[in-house]
Design a protein around this motif. Structure first.
Motif, mmCIF file in Angstrom:
data_model
loop_
_atom_site.group_PDB
_atom_site.id
_atom_site.type_symbol
_atom_site.label_atom_id
_atom_site.label_comp_id
_atom_site.label_asym_id
_atom_site.label_seq_id
_atom_site.Cartn_x
_atom_site.Cartn_y
_atom_site.Cartn_z
ATOM 1 N N ALA A 287 0.702 -1.237 -0.392
ATOM 2 C CA ALA A 287 0.389 0.553 0.040
ATOM 3 C C ALA A 287 1.154 1.497 -0.253
ATOM 4 O O ALA A 287 2.217 1.349 0.532
ATOM 5 C CB ALA A 287 -1.296 -0.187 0.867
ATOM 6 N N MET A 288 0.362 2.294 -0.221
ATOM 7 C CA MET A 288 1.035 3.136 -0.097
ATOM 8 C C MET A 288 0.097 4.772 0.418
ATOM 9 O O MET A 288 -0.764 4.725 0.090
ATOM 10 C CB MET A 288 0.936 3.897 -1.970
ATOM 11 C CG MET A 288 1.848 3.263 -3.282
ATOM 12 S SD MET A 288 3.736 2.794 -2.459
ATOM 13 C CE MET A 288 4.192 4.678 -3.287
ATOM 14 N N ALA A 289 1.055 5.678 0.184
ATOM 15 C CA ALA A 289 0.715 6.485 1.176
ATOM 16 C C ALA A 289 0.447 8.205 0.503
ATOM 17 O O ALA A 289 2.312 8.825 0.742
ATOM 18 C CB ALA A 289 1.519 7.306 2.929
ATOM 19 N N GLY A 290 -0.215 7.772 -0.236
ATOM 20 C CA GLY A 290 0.412 9.226 -1.427
ATOM 21 C C GLY A 290 2.218 8.871 -1.915
ATOM 22 O O GLY A 290 2.432 7.806 -2.528
ATOM 23 N N PRO A 291 3.016 9.699 -2.201
ATOM 24 C CA PRO A 291 4.374 9.412 -3.112
ATOM 25 C C PRO A 291 4.628 8.368 -2.052
ATOM 26 O O PRO A 291 5.871 7.655 -2.933
ATOM 27 C CB PRO A 291 4.726 10.336 -3.328
ATOM 28 C CG PRO A 291 4.309 11.394 -2.423
ATOM 29 C CD PRO A 291 2.704 10.585 -1.826
ATOM 30 N N PHE A 292 3.863 8.161 -0.868
ATOM 31 C CA PHE A 292 5.376 7.066 -0.015
ATOM 32 C C PHE A 292 5.077 5.719 0.186
ATOM 33 O O PHE A 292 4.031 5.600 0.015
ATOM 34 C CB PHE A 292 5.607 8.001 1.192
ATOM 35 C CG PHE A 292 6.178 9.025 1.404
ATOM 36 C CD1 PHE A 292 7.937 9.329 0.794
ATOM 37 C CD2 PHE A 292 5.413 9.935 0.864
ATOM 38 C CE1 PHE A 292 8.413 10.890 0.808
ATOM 39 C CE2 PHE A 292 6.004 12.024 1.055
ATOM 40 C CZ PHE A 292 7.486 11.484 0.529
ATOM 41 N N VAL A 293 5.874 4.674 0.781
ATOM 42 C CA VAL A 293 4.989 3.510 0.823
ATOM 43 C C VAL A 293 4.952 3.680 2.063
ATOM 44 O O VAL A 293 5.297 4.093 3.386
ATOM 45 C CB VAL A 293 6.668 2.599 0.837
ATOM 46 C CG1 VAL A 293 6.248 1.254 1.491
ATOM 47 C CG2 VAL A 293 6.928 2.184 -0.411
ATOM 48 N N LYS A 294 3.648 3.147 2.350
ATOM 49 C CA LYS A 294 2.873 3.120 3.968
ATOM 50 C C LYS A 294 3.660 2.364 4.532
ATOM 51 O O LYS A 294 3.735 1.098 4.128
ATOM 52 C CB LYS A 294 1.756 3.013 3.691
ATOM 53 C CG LYS A 294 0.762 2.801 4.264
ATOM 54 C CD LYS A 294 -1.000 3.020 4.578
ATOM 55 C CE LYS A 294 -1.033 3.265 5.533
ATOM 56 N NZ LYS A 294 -2.984 2.794 5.661
ATOM 57 N N VAL A 295 3.454 2.786 5.663
ATOM 58 C CA VAL A 295 4.271 1.665 7.053
ATOM 59 C C VAL A 295 3.536 2.126 8.201
ATOM 60 O O VAL A 295 3.133 3.344 8.925
ATOM 61 C CB VAL A 295 5.871 2.034 6.851
ATOM 62 C CG1 VAL A 295 6.640 1.161 6.248
ATOM 63 C CG2 VAL A 295 5.931 3.081 7.085
ATOM 64 N N ASP A 296 4.052 1.000 9.388
ATOM 65 C CA ASP A 296 2.595 0.697 10.645
ATOM 66 C C ASP A 296 4.384 1.620 11.405
ATOM 67 O O ASP A 296 5.518 1.663 10.771
ATOM 68 C CB ASP A 296 2.236 -0.289 11.257
ATOM 69 C CG ASP A 296 3.084 -1.541 11.607
ATOM 70 O OD1 ASP A 296 4.505 -1.499 10.802
ATOM 71 O OD2 ASP A 296 2.587 -1.988 11.171
ATOM 72 N N ASP A 297 4.197 1.329 12.804
ATOM 73 C CA ASP A 297 5.078 1.831 13.842
ATOM 74 C C ASP A 297 6.462 1.119 13.788
ATOM 75 O O ASP A 297 7.141 1.077 14.737
ATOM 76 C CB ASP A 297 4.603 2.728 15.240
ATOM 77 C CG ASP A 297 3.676 1.204 16.311
ATOM 78 O OD1 ASP A 297 3.450 -0.024 15.134
ATOM 79 O OD2 ASP A 297 3.294 0.874 16.593
#
Length: 465
Positions: A287-297
């Motif tokens: 999954a992505m968060a805008g242009p970035f790769v989405k990560v959790d804590d």
């Protein structure tokens, strides 16, 4: 013939996030392969970013010091007019980079990390093909750590090439340009623009915002602005850059007027973007968060056992953030219970003077009446005066909660204040209150005394003001 490798951990990218993750994985006994995609061990920061830029900035500062001593002299010191052979300066800088490259290589070897040089392309979330000088290698892994970093943003009407350069080329010029135009008034453009002004270039800065360093509050940027104006840097704020040709950059001023700026080189520093293209990210199902790769804590992506660290994961895009994330991921893979949840990630602008920011600033607490703010000027610190660091409007500022005096943020602007950044971050990370800082006996004479005095002032009893 394609070689096939299987490993516990596969790391893509040898920058500060990737190589630190690799070393820590090796220390923890994890079978690890690190793919270096071409920037070199240490990535952008070591090869064409943090380290080489600070080397050039240091050399520029030395040149400026000698230049001040020419003519009427300074501090009773006189000297002949200095000259700069930028090719020799760049060669010295390159020597530092090579030494650090070798150091990283030795550390990875000591940790028993296998390094493969080549460009990786993922076929699925756990398998990639690496094109190496000796032929293709297919690697499959139980865990994948993505650490591909970032790259300079290119403007479509100012493509990189020839005399239009990025920060990478600006650190390897063979001569000081007579006229340098910097497009972008953020920290990268200002750091390099100021360095080249010290080296004798005529510098102009074109920034779309109404002021330089728009992410910082005006009090922090005013001393930098003063340096720029005092040293004849041409500022075009609220302006837009256009095309470049025949040694002239077209801009539109804040008032909408067209203007042509003479330029031997145009340095474009309008930001950086995560390196997400060209290595098969689209085949990994993350999954992505805008242009970035989405990560959790935990720096985990949406795909099981695929992790991401560094610039790929979002702001702040800072080397020390990537390194810290790399350590966290390595320890999680080894079975430790870890989280990436820092109280603050301090940032430094190596401008003239330097700027440090950790935690919340005035813009973050605007309108709140539950915050104490106190400022202590470097002009009242003996050490600052003794090293010519007290006359440029520098200060240390603390923000704290009125109710319990918990530190919320610390900022500073002034010469050499970068060295205070770790103290600021440490106090915030430990949950210090104003009384904690005030109770620490700060060494005299040092710039750190300003942090002590600012905290005392917030408590209502500064000593030296």
């Amino acid at each position: 013939m394609t070689q096939t490798l299987k490993t516990k951990v596969l790391i893509i990218g040898a920058g500060t996030g990737g190589y630190v993750a690799g070393i820590r994985c090796g220390q923890l006994g994890l079978d690890t392969v690190l793919v270096d995609g071409g920037d070199g061990l240490g990535g952008t920061c070591l090869n064409v970013g943090c380290i080489p830029s600070k080397a050039i900035i240091h050399a520029a500062g030395k040149f400026e010091t000698v230049a001040k001593a020419a003519g009427d002299g300074t501090l009773g010191i006189t000297a002949s007019s200095p000259a700069i052979d930028l090719g020799q300066t760049v060669a010295w800088k390159d020597g530092i980079v090579r030494k650090l490259n070798a150091g990283v290589a030795a550390l990875l070897k000591k940790a028993k990390v296998k390094v493969i040089k080549g460009w990786a392309t993922f076929e699925d979330a756990k398998t990639c093909r690496v094109e190496t000088a000796d032929g293709p290698v297919t690697i499959s892994a139980e865990h994948v750590i993505l650490a591909t970093g970032s790259e300079p943003v290119e403007l479509p009407f100012l493509p990189f090439g020839g005399d239009v350069i990025s920060s990478t080329e600006a650190l390897s010029l063979d001569a000081v340009p007579n006229r340098l135009v910097v497009v972008g008034g953020g920290y990268i453009g200002l750091e390099l623009g100021i360095a080249y002004r010290k080296l004798g270039a005529r510098v102009a800065i074109v920034e779309m915002a109404d002021r330089i360093l728009p992410l910082y509050d005006k009090a922090l940027t005013d001393p930098v602005m003063k340096w720029l104006t005092d040293h004849g840097v041409e500022l075009h704020l609220g302006a837009r850059a256009g095309g470049f040709g025949d040694g002239k950059l077209s801009i539109t001023t804040k008032d909408g007027e067209p203007l042509q700026l003479d330029a031997d080189k145009v340095l474009v520093t309008v930001g950086r973007r995560p390196r997400t293209q060209g290595w098969g990210l689209e085949n990994m199902g993350v999954a992505m968060a805008g242009p970035f790769v989405k990560v959790d804590d935990r720096c985990a992506t949406s795909m099981r056992n695929v992790w991401a660290v560094g610039d790929l994961t979002g702001e702040p895009m800072l080397a020390h953030k990537g390194s810290a994330q790399g350590e966290v991921v390595a320890e999680i893979i080894a079975g430790h219970d870890k989280r990436f949840d820092p109280v603050t990630i301090a940032a430094v602008c190596f401008t003239e003077p330097e700027i440090v920011s950790a935690g919340l600033g005035p813009l973050d607490v605007a309108g709140r009446d539950d915050v104490i703010t106190a400022v202590f000027p470097l002009a009242a610190i003996g050490r600052a005066l003794a090293i010519e660091a007290g006359e440029d409007g520098g200060f240390v500022r603390v923000l704290a909660s009125k109710s319990d005096h918990r530190l919320l943020g610390v900022q500073a602007v002034g010469q050499h204040v970068a060295e205070l950044s770790n103290s600021f971050a440490q106090m915030l990370e430990m949950g210090a209150v104003l009384e904690d800082v005030a109770g620490v006996i700060h060494v005299h004479p040092t710039l750190g005394e300003a942090f002590h005095e600012a905290s005392l002032r917030a408590l209502g009893h500064a000593i030296h003001i």
